[in-house]
Write a protein that holds these residues in place. Sequence first.
Motif, PDB file in Angstrom:
ATOM      1  N   SER A 193       5.849  -6.481  11.236  1.00 17.75           N
ATOM      2  CA  SER A 193       4.108  -5.731  11.658  1.00 17.75           C
ATOM      3  C   SER A 193       3.634  -4.931  10.951  1.00 17.75           C
ATOM      4  N   SER A 194       5.023  -4.467  10.617  1.00 17.34           N
ATOM      5  CA  SER A 194       4.717  -3.245   9.556  1.00 17.34           C
ATOM      6  C   SER A 194       3.900  -3.702   8.203  1.00 17.34           C
ATOM      7  N   VAL A 195       4.080  -5.069   7.690  1.00 11.70           N
ATOM      8  CA  VAL A 195       3.214  -4.967   6.430  1.00 11.70           C
ATOM      9  C   VAL A 195       1.525  -5.808   7.193  1.00 11.70           C
ATOM     10  N   GLN A 196       1.631  -5.730   8.264  1.00 11.82           N
ATOM     11  CA  GLN A 196      -0.259  -6.206   8.651  1.00 11.82           C
ATOM     12  C   GLN A 196      -0.266  -4.394   8.525  1.00 11.82           C
ATOM     13  N   ARG A 225       3.060  -1.714  -2.908  1.00  9.33           N
ATOM     14  CA  ARG A 225       3.340  -0.775  -1.462  1.00  9.33           C
ATOM     15  C   ARG A 225       4.645  -1.576  -0.694  1.00  9.33           C
ATOM     16  N   ILE A 226       3.788  -3.198  -0.371  1.00 12.26           N
ATOM     17  CA  ILE A 226       4.832  -3.614   0.403  1.00 12.26           C
ATOM     18  C   ILE A 226       6.540  -3.452   0.159  1.00 12.26           C
ATOM     19  N   LEU A 227       6.532  -4.108  -1.314  1.00  6.72           N
ATOM     20  CA  LEU A 227       8.066  -3.907  -2.128  1.00  6.72           C
ATOM     21  C   LEU A 227       8.490  -3.095  -2.155  1.00  6.72           C
ATOM     22  N   ARG A 228       7.622  -1.574  -2.019  1.00 10.12           N
ATOM     23  CA  ARG A 228       8.572  -0.754  -2.836  1.00 10.12           C
ATOM     24  C   ARG A 228       9.161   0.232  -1.582  1.00 10.12           C
ATOM     25  N   GLN A 229       7.778   0.402  -0.552  1.00 16.53           N
ATOM     26  CA  GLN A 229       8.053   1.484   0.562  1.00 16.53           C
ATOM     27  C   GLN A 229       8.119   0.509   1.951  1.00 16.53           C
ATOM     28  N   VAL A 230       7.196  -0.295   2.337  1.00 15.83           N
ATOM     29  CA  VAL A 230       7.197  -1.296   3.931  1.00 15.83           C
ATOM     30  C   VAL A 230       8.238  -1.650   3.954  1.00 15.83           C
ATOM     31  N   LEU A 231       8.471  -3.012   2.844  1.00 17.54           N
ATOM     32  CA  LEU A 231       9.816  -3.595   3.624  1.00 17.54           C
ATOM     33  C   LEU A 231      11.189  -2.278   3.463  1.00 17.54           C
ATOM     34  N   PRO A 232      11.144  -1.766   2.611  1.00 21.99           N
ATOM     35  CA  PRO A 232      13.114  -0.822   2.453  1.00 21.99           C
ATOM     36  C   PRO A 232      12.517  -0.379   3.627  1.00 21.99           C
ATOM     37  N   ALA A 233      12.003   0.059   4.442  1.00 20.06           N
ATOM     38  CA  ALA A 233      11.334   1.321   5.899  1.00 20.06           C
ATOM     39  C   ALA A 233      11.873   0.212   6.601  1.00 20.06           C
ATOM     40  N   SER A 241      13.574  -8.167  -0.375  1.00 20.69           N
ATOM     41  CA  SER A 241      11.785  -8.566  -0.675  1.00 20.69           C
ATOM     42  C   SER A 241      11.647  -9.035  -1.842  1.00 20.69           C
ATOM     43  N   ASP A 242      11.209  -9.819  -2.986  1.00 21.58           N
ATOM     44  CA  ASP A 242      10.470 -10.462  -3.648  1.00 21.58           C
ATOM     45  C   ASP A 242       9.515 -10.524  -4.409  1.00 21.58           C
ATOM     46  N   ASP A 243       9.093 -10.612  -6.011  1.00 21.71           N
ATOM     47  CA  ASP A 243       7.772 -10.141  -6.054  1.00 21.71           C
ATOM     48  C   ASP A 243       7.902 -11.345  -6.896  1.00 21.71           C
ATOM     49  N   ARG A 244       8.551 -12.293  -7.036  1.00 19.12           N
ATOM     50  CA  ARG A 244       8.733 -13.601  -8.456  1.00 19.12           C
ATOM     51  C   ARG A 244       7.781 -14.602  -8.182  1.00 19.12           C
ATOM     52  N   GLY A 245       6.049 -14.075  -8.687  1.00 20.13           N
ATOM     53  CA  GLY A 245       5.137 -14.987  -8.673  1.00 20.13           C
ATOM     54  C   GLY A 245       4.263 -14.131  -7.698  1.00 20.13           C
ATOM     55  N   ALA A 246       5.173 -13.267  -5.942  1.00 17.98           N
ATOM     56  CA  ALA A 246       4.505 -13.615  -5.026  1.00 17.98           C
ATOM     57  C   ALA A 246       4.929 -12.181  -4.466  1.00 17.98           C
ATOM     58  N   ALA A 281      14.304 -10.468  15.124  1.00 19.92           N
ATOM     59  CA  ALA A 281      13.560  -9.501  16.132  1.00 19.92           C
ATOM     60  C   ALA A 281      13.034  -8.227  14.004  1.00 19.92           C
ATOM     61  N   GLY A 282      13.967  -8.438  13.621  1.00 23.33           N
ATOM     62  CA  GLY A 282      13.592  -7.355  12.450  1.00 23.33           C
ATOM     63  C   GLY A 282      12.805  -8.274  11.929  1.00 23.33           C
ATOM     64  N   VAL A 283      12.763  -9.396  11.985  1.00 29.04           N
ATOM     65  CA  VAL A 283      11.053  -9.935  10.553  1.00 29.04           C
ATOM     66  C   VAL A 283       9.829  -9.121  11.362  1.00 29.04           C
TER      67      VAL A 283
END
Length: 456
Positions: free
Chosen positions: A449-452, A397-405, A416-421, A442-444
């Motif tokens: 906050s979105s991931v949390q 969800r984080i990789l495909r929805q939360v971070l792109p949004a 966003s990266d899923d290589r091993g983590a 500020a973006g980070v």
Amino acid sequence: MPSRSDLRTLAQRHLGPHFTRADAWHNPGLPIFVRGDGCYLYDDEGRRYLDGLAGLFCVNMGHGRSDIVAAASKQMETLAYSTNWGAAHPPSIEAAALIAELAPGDLGVTFFVSSGSEAVESAIKFARQYHRSQGQPERTKFISREMAYHGTTMGALSLTGLPKLRDPFKPLLAGVRHVANTLGCTGAQGGDPRELPCLQAIEQAILEEGPETIAAVFAEPVQNGRGALVPPDGYWPALREMCDRYGILLVADEVICSFGRLGHWFGSAHFGVVPDLITFAKGSTSGYAPLGGMIVRESRMEALLSSPQGGTFTHGSTWGGHPVSTAVALANITAMRDEGVLDNVNALGPVLRAGLESLAGRYGVVKEVRGMGYFYAVEFMADRESGTELTEEQSLRILRQVLPAAFRESGVILRSDDRGATMLLISPPLVADQAVLDELLAGVEHMLSSVQQSIS
Ligand code: PLP
């Protein structure tokens, strides 16, 4: 020119995407960028984004530089094409001479190609032919590290240690061993680096395979795959010493780590070693033209060329050392030097790091911040305090929805990266000043906050 919506439809139908899931490519929100200026990109609706990944770790001098454009245009008018095959031309000669000035030790001969994968491929071939020319044809094997990315051509892919990228294409090159990378690799404070488990793993692989059969070890100064892995103190000098002891060539894959990304011309210099070969690409032209290359120690190249079995490095390509790409490299590297861009990275890299660490302290979803210079990874977990890792579902969800949004909402593009983590990769243009870094941070913060929120 087709209308905006037509462009997206045409892309989705006719353009072959690189490393993109079909559902992401067919998403109506598929980004289309039409212009770049400094650290910013503009999409087809005129919206501005901070390019926090410098393209793909490559737009080191930022977008829209008229001096680099002028160098390319002038070269196209003067001599658009000539080869490095039985002849030479001024831009490739001058770019090679400039790189020799900046590279560590006697790394003085540059063999140009057109990408990072081709640079790695060339180093694989050089290593084998070098040993053959020195009467050691049995040295054909290679060692690289788990989760490292070294490119996509079949040789480079064989060194790549990412199972998801390798598995569809097996069988790959025989005789490649993947050993532990430096994640979590620490030794006793002030201890002998040779006792580091991640170095002992390399030595063990060398001994198991037979030292006399190994051609080269490939490693990035700071490994990108698995998220900006900075090696422990003493790792590189001890690796250099180990390769010397067993007659093995040491190749630093600096496709990301060179031309200022770590605050140095070459990452190897920061870690105090002179490898036998350095591979580079990306930042050499800041993305204004495709270029890659392999820099070889003069003594090694001379040994191959002067040996009775050698005489020729039996490798080359039509576009290798292309006049326009090398003219662009010359303009780009010269500007990087004259404008003190490495000083900017050395001054502000620690500020960027401190900003990321301060954010990490405020968000329990951050497991670790790693990196140096203008090159960082933020690794996520579900909850730092209780030590709970993300479930697979949360991670997807984080990789495909939360971070792109969050990238769209904040106007800051990272990877966003899923290589091993589950990770966020950060690598801004090297010309980013304090104001750009503030906007980046500020973006980070919005992303964290979105991931949390997404897991609570
Ligand atoms: N080596 C490293 C360390 C890289 O990061 C990359 C690309 O990201 C490559 C090789 C391959 O470069 P390219 O994509 O130009 O083929």
